[in-house]
Design a protein around this motif. Structure first.
Motif: not given
Length: 223
Positions: A68-74, A150-156
């Motif tokens: 959930g944390l990384t999804q929100l950041q993404n 790296q996860l933050g660089q992905l598009t939603p």
């Protein structure tokens, strides 16, 4: 309510009430919202552009570990995420920070401690309980920080495709789930592998699974 700045995502009403009291003391005109599952949280975020801070329960329904944390950041990189949980072991708390949380507040903390944590975050700093062993596992910490970046660089949409890969879904199934062409899924998969610096979808899925709590981290009763 359209000007709400804070949302508390936790499925325990008593803790939400205590947290609201601390927020009122620290943030003027916070306009606090509440959600008791992750899906409800996402709906509220979409409907409330003024939100700035999310208090996210590690074990709330719909949130598996730090996914959930990384999804929100993404999806919402401007939101500040503060993790809260009764799981206050050093490894879990440090992992939250490694993956990009601004703070980790144990649910055993008193109102003064919670207020101090909020004040620290508002000043732009990271907050953890004072007694935590911060020097353990530096190499692991760097690996987690790299994965978060790296996860933050992905598009939603690429992020969603990655979650499906980690769940063992085939390209055809992902295309059906997202209502897109299978060729589009293949392009997303190629981009995901490149951004995560891995050679195949199995390794991509394993990278995503690092966000989930290990059995040793999950021994406490989820609260």
């Amino acid at each position: 309510m359209s000007q709400a700045k804070v949302i508390i995502a936790d499925d325990h009403p008593l803790f939400r009430t205590a947290l609201k009291q601390a927020i009122i003391e620290c943030i003027d005109d916070a306009g606090t919202l509440e959600a008791d599952n992750f899906s409800e949280l996402l709906i509220a975020i979409e409907a409330t552009p003024s939100l700035e801070i999310v208090f996210l329960d590690l074990h709330m329904p719909g949130n598996d570990g730090f996914t959930g944390l990384t999804q929100l950041q993404n999806h919402y990189p401007d939101l500040v995420v503060i993790m809260v949980s009764s799981d206050d072991n050093d490894e879990t708390m440090q992992k939250a920070i490694n993956f990009g949380a601004a703070a980790f507040i144990p649910k055993s903390a008193d109102l003064t401690t919670i207020a101090s944590a909020i004040d620290t975050v508002l000043m732009g700093d990271i907050w953890l309980p004072e007694l935590i062993e911060k020097n353990a596992g530096q190499q692991t910490a760097l690996a987690h920080q790299k994965l978060a970046k790296q996860l933050g660089q992905l598009t939603p949409q690429q992020y969603v495709v990655l979650t499906q890969i980690a769940d063992g879904q085939l390209n055809k199934q992902i295309a059906y789930y997202l209502n897109i062409k299978e060729t589009t899924v293949k392009k997303h998969v190629s981009a995901i592998l490149e951004k995560l610096e891995v050679n195949n979808r199995t390794l991509a899925g394993l990278a995503y699974q690092q966000l989930m709590l290990s059995p040793t981290e999950n021994v406490n009763s989820p609260i």
